[in-house]
Design a protein around this motif. Sequence first.
Motif, short mmCIF file in Angstrom:
data_model
loop_
_atom_site.label_atom_id
_atom_site.label_comp_id
_atom_site.label_asym_id
_atom_site.label_seq_id
_atom_site.Cartn_x
_atom_site.Cartn_y
_atom_site.Cartn_z
N ASP A 29 0.76 -1.22 0.00
CA ASP A 29 -0.10 0.18 0.08
C ASP A 29 0.95 1.16 -0.01
N MET A 30 1.76 1.15 0.86
CA MET A 30 2.92 2.40 0.90
C MET A 30 3.38 2.53 -0.45
N ALA A 31 3.76 1.63 -0.99
CA ALA A 31 4.68 1.73 -2.27
C ALA A 31 3.71 2.38 -3.39
N GLU A 32 2.46 1.80 -3.18
CA GLU A 32 1.59 2.43 -4.38
C GLU A 32 1.21 3.94 -3.91
N SER A 33 1.30 4.46 -2.87
CA SER A 33 1.13 5.67 -2.46
C SER A 33 2.45 6.60 -2.78
N LEU A 34 3.42 5.97 -2.85
CA LEU A 34 4.79 6.59 -3.27
C LEU A 34 5.35 6.39 -4.74
N ALA A 35 4.46 5.64 -5.39
CA ALA A 35 5.02 5.24 -6.66
C ALA A 35 5.21 6.76 -7.66
N ALA A 36 4.36 7.58 -7.39
CA ALA A 36 4.47 8.89 -8.24
C ALA A 36 5.57 9.90 -7.54
N GLU A 37 6.19 9.56 -6.61
CA GLU A 37 6.86 10.88 -5.92
C GLU A 37 8.40 10.45 -6.34
N GLY A 38 8.96 9.37 -7.13
CA GLY A 38 10.16 9.67 -7.84
C GLY A 38 11.16 9.19 -6.85
N LEU A 39 11.10 8.51 -6.07
CA LEU A 39 12.23 7.99 -4.87
C LEU A 39 13.43 7.39 -5.75
N TYR A 40 14.54 7.74 -5.26
CA TYR A 40 15.64 7.32 -5.84
C TYR A 40 15.73 5.66 -5.68
N TRP A 41 15.41 5.45 -4.35
CA TRP A 41 15.29 3.95 -3.70
C TRP A 41 14.28 4.14 -2.60
N LEU A 42 13.85 2.96 -2.49
CA LEU A 42 12.97 2.80 -0.97
C LEU A 42 13.76 1.72 -0.40
N GLU A 43 14.06 1.79 0.76
CA GLU A 43 15.12 1.08 1.52
C GLU A 43 14.54 0.08 2.74
N GLU A 44 14.60 -1.06 2.71
CA GLU A 44 14.21 -2.06 3.70
C GLU A 44 12.84 -1.85 3.95
N PRO A 45 11.83 -2.03 3.08
CA PRO A 45 10.60 -1.57 3.44
C PRO A 45 9.81 -2.69 4.02
N VAL A 46 10.33 -3.95 4.33
CA VAL A 46 9.65 -5.01 4.52
C VAL A 46 10.14 -5.72 5.92
N TRP A 47 9.27 -5.99 6.79
CA TRP A 47 9.54 -6.97 8.18
C TRP A 47 8.80 -8.36 7.99
#
Length: 374
Positions: free
Chosen positions: A203-221
């Motif tokens: 859900d968070m990845a979908e909300s951030l998809a348009a923000e152009g992050l260079y990377w998303l780090e360690e999102p999963v537990w």
Amino acid sequence: MRITSVETSVVALPFTMGGPHPPFAGRPWDRLEILLVRVETEDGLVGWGEAFGHAAIPATKAALDSVVAPLAIGRDARAIEPLTRELMHATHLLGRNGAHLYAISGIEIALWDLLGKRANQPVWALLGGRQRDSLPAYASLLSYANDLPLVAKNTAEARAAGYRHIKLHEVTREAVIVAKEAAPDAAIMLDVNCAWTPPVARDMAESLAAEGLYWLEEPVWPPEDAAGLANLRRHGMRLSAGENTAGLFGFKTLVEAGAIDIAQPSVTKIGGIGEMLRVFRLCQAHGVEVIPHCPYFGPGFVATLHIAAALCERPLVEVLWLEMEANPFDPWVRARDGQVAVPQGPGLGCDPDPAILARYAMAPPVRTETRFAA
């Protein structure tokens, strides 16, 4: 050339971070603590290493003083790979990740420092690299607990200091948005430190998809959930992970699952420089970029400079966004205009300032040693 002593010491360096110091492990985190490992050989040559780290220092230091250092005494300091392998095997029943592996990492880094000093070459040259005077760095902001004005303020100040890449340690889309507004021409990364289960991460990845992050780090537990990471990666987000990954085979699991775009091995945790080399080779064979994890302040940071200079096609060095009162490895642990200088001297290329070691020592050093017959 045999190892005659292994000495551990801890320095605690006051720092400011552009906001209130967060609590960690039941107390305010207002000191940067470095667990230093000093290895001496029978000819009097000294190498320096750093073992992870932060709130784990008491456990890592106990593992070093009571188990790992005695195993290393009397061994050939030049035979780094076989000694490291034997130390790992001797301690594997105590855990394949954690304090004992961190302890081995500290000794192993010191052995590379010794190897370079004995050969009169910097570590980056021993690794087959070409000379680079400096490397680009990224500002790794600490957590401001989603205080958006502080996020914006520190992001803008990091950009003004010359950083073109800035990493947040927050967990909201709003923090990303204010950071982008504060530094519109900077690349923004987001490290959430394994905050989300896979459904929430999606859900968070979908909300951030348009923000152009260079990377998303360690999102999963938990961080070893390779399938959860791989599933999230299918949503089009560039993912990075690896600071908590146990050695080559941990990274093999992530790579073969198609879980990461960027691998982030940590030299003070993974077993040292040799294990970093093996991870680099694995990732290169599978088209995965490697950007080492290195929020350190001593030989672990300096070793990462040598590794990145020698092995990274597009080096990018993590520098925590804070101001230290002093550091025994100045100036090599600080960035200037978004760049970090690479030491050119033998070994790691810098020994600590003894006056600063003495001034900020938390306790007297502990030495494990022996004497050999002439």
